[in-house]
Design an enzyme around this catalytic site. Structure first.
Site: not given
Ligand code: RIB
Ligand code: CA
Length: 317
Positions: A198, A244-246
Site C-alpha cells: 500500500t 489509499i491503503h484500503d
C-alpha cells in the site's frame, strides 16, 4: 469473469470510503452484498455514520449496513483517545462536504448480517475487511461452519517490513491483534494488502488534479477526500503521494494482474511490548507451517493510479 459477491467490513476513514466507491464502480466484477462496520479509524458511531454518508452520496441506500464491534476483542480501544484524528479528522471523514445519512443501518448486528448474507448466498462470499478484524474474528468464533462458504479474504492490514502505528505494527492489526490472529489461523485463504504494497499504491498531487479535472461529483469528491487524507502522508509520513491503503484490497479483486505477491505463513505477534500487532510473514516452509496468506509486495503504481481515476470517474457516468 463471473461477478465476485463481496461483503466489505470497514471503518471509514478516507481510504475505506474510496475502497467502497471503487467496489461500487465495478459492477461487472464485484457484487457488493453488504457493508459491516467496525470501530477503528473512529468510534463505531462515527465509522457507521461515515459509511452511511458515502453510500448515500453514491446513491446506494439499497445496500444493507450493520454496526459491529465498538472495541477490540480483548485490548482497550485506542481510537476513543482520538488517536487517528490527525489522519482522518474528528468525524473520521473530514474534508469534503457530504450528505447526512439518507438511510439507517439494518436492525441487526454486523455478525448477524455477515451470517445472514453468507448463508443466503448461493455462491461463496469474498470478505473484504479494511479495518480492525474484530467482526471477522467474531464470525469465525461463532460460526466456524460458515468458513466453508467463504471464497477468500482480501484484506488491508499488516506489513512485512514496517509498521505505521508502531515501528513494527500496522494500525488495523495493532488495534486488535487477537482478532487478526484468529482470522489468520482460520484456514480461509487470505490475500494480505499490507504496507509493503500500500505504500507503493499512492496517488500523486498531479494525478489527484487529473482526477479533479474530470469534473464529475464523485471525481471531485474523491479528490477532496485525498486533499485532506494526503496531508498526513506528506507532512508526517513523508511519503511521495497519498496512499489509499484500503483501495488495494478492492483493486486486487478487480485487477490482480497489477499486483505481485508471495505465499507466506503469517503469524501475529501478541506478546511483545514493542512488537504486538506485527504480522510475521514467513515465505519459507520452515517448521512445516502452511502458507495461510498471499502477501502482496508489489503493484504497478502508474496502472493503479490510472485504474483508480477511471473507477472514480465511472461513478459519474
Ligand atoms: O494502516 C492503514 C489502515 O488503517 C487503513 O485501513 C486505514 O483506513 C486505517 O484503518
Ligand atoms: Ca480502514
Amino acid at each position: 469473469m463471473p461477478k465476485i459477491p463481496i461483503i466489505m467490513d470497514c471503518d471509514p476513514g478516507h481510504d475505506d470510503a474510496i475502497a467502497l466507491l471503487w467496489a461500487l464502480s465495478e459492477p461487472e466484477k464485484l457484487d457488493l452484498k453488504a457493508v459491516t462496520i467496525v470501530a477503528g479509524n473512529q468510534t463505531l458511531a462515527n465509522t457507521t455514520r461515515n459509511a452511511l454518508r458515502v453510500l448515500t452520496f453514491a446513491g446506494r441506500t439499497d445496500i444493507p449496513v450493520a454496526m459491529g464491534a465498538d472495541r477490540p476483542l480483548m485490548r482497550p480501544s485506542i481510537f476513543e483517545q482520538g488517536a487517528t484524528e490527525m489522519v482522518h479528522g474528528q468525524s473520521g471523514l473530514d474534508g469534503p462536504a457530504m450528505p447526512e445519512p439518507g438511510f439507517e443501518p439494518v436492525p441487526m448486528r454486523a455478525l448477524d448480517l455477515l451470517i445472514k448474507t453468507i448463508e443466503e448466498s448461493e455462491e461463496k462470499i469474498t470478505l473484504v475487511p479494511t479495518g480492525p478484524l474484530t467482526n471477522v474474528a467474531a464470525l469465525f468464533l461463532v460460526r466456524p461452519d460458515l468458513k466453508a462458504k467463504i471464497e477468500r479474504i482480501s484484506l488491508m492490514g499488516g506489513g512485512s517490513y514496517t509498521g505505521n502505528w508502531t515501528p513494527a505494527a500496522e494500525y488495523n492489526i495493532y488495534v486488535d491483534p487477537e482478532a487478526a490472529s484468529i482470522v489468520f489461523q482460520s484456514g480461509v485463504p487470505i490475500v494480505m494488502a499490507g504496507l509493503d504494497v500500500t505504500h507503493q499504491a499512492y496517488i500523486t498531487r498531479e494525478e489527484n488534479e487529473e482526477l479533479r479535472q474530470k469534473g464529475g461529483r464523485c471525481a471531485v469528491f474523491t479528490a477532496e477526500l485525498i486533499d485532506f487524507f494526503s496531508r498526513y502522508h506528506y507532512e508526517v509520513e513523508k511519503l511521495p503521494g497519498c496512499t489509499i491503503h484500503d483501495a488495494c484490497a478492492v483493486a486486487y479483486l478487480c485487477h490482480p494482474e497489477i499486483f505481485t505477491g508471495v505465499d507466506c505463513h503469517v503469524d501475529i505477534e501478541l506478546e511483545g511490548s514493542l512488537t504486538a500487532g506485527t504480522t510475521v510473514c514467513d515465505p519459507g516452509n520452515y517448521e512445516g507451517k502452511n502458507h495461510n496468506a498471499t502477501v502482496l509486495y508489489g503493484v504497478d503504481r502508474e496502472r493503479f493510479a490510472e485504474l483508480f481515476i477511471e473507477a472514480m470517474s465511472r461513478l459519474d457516468q
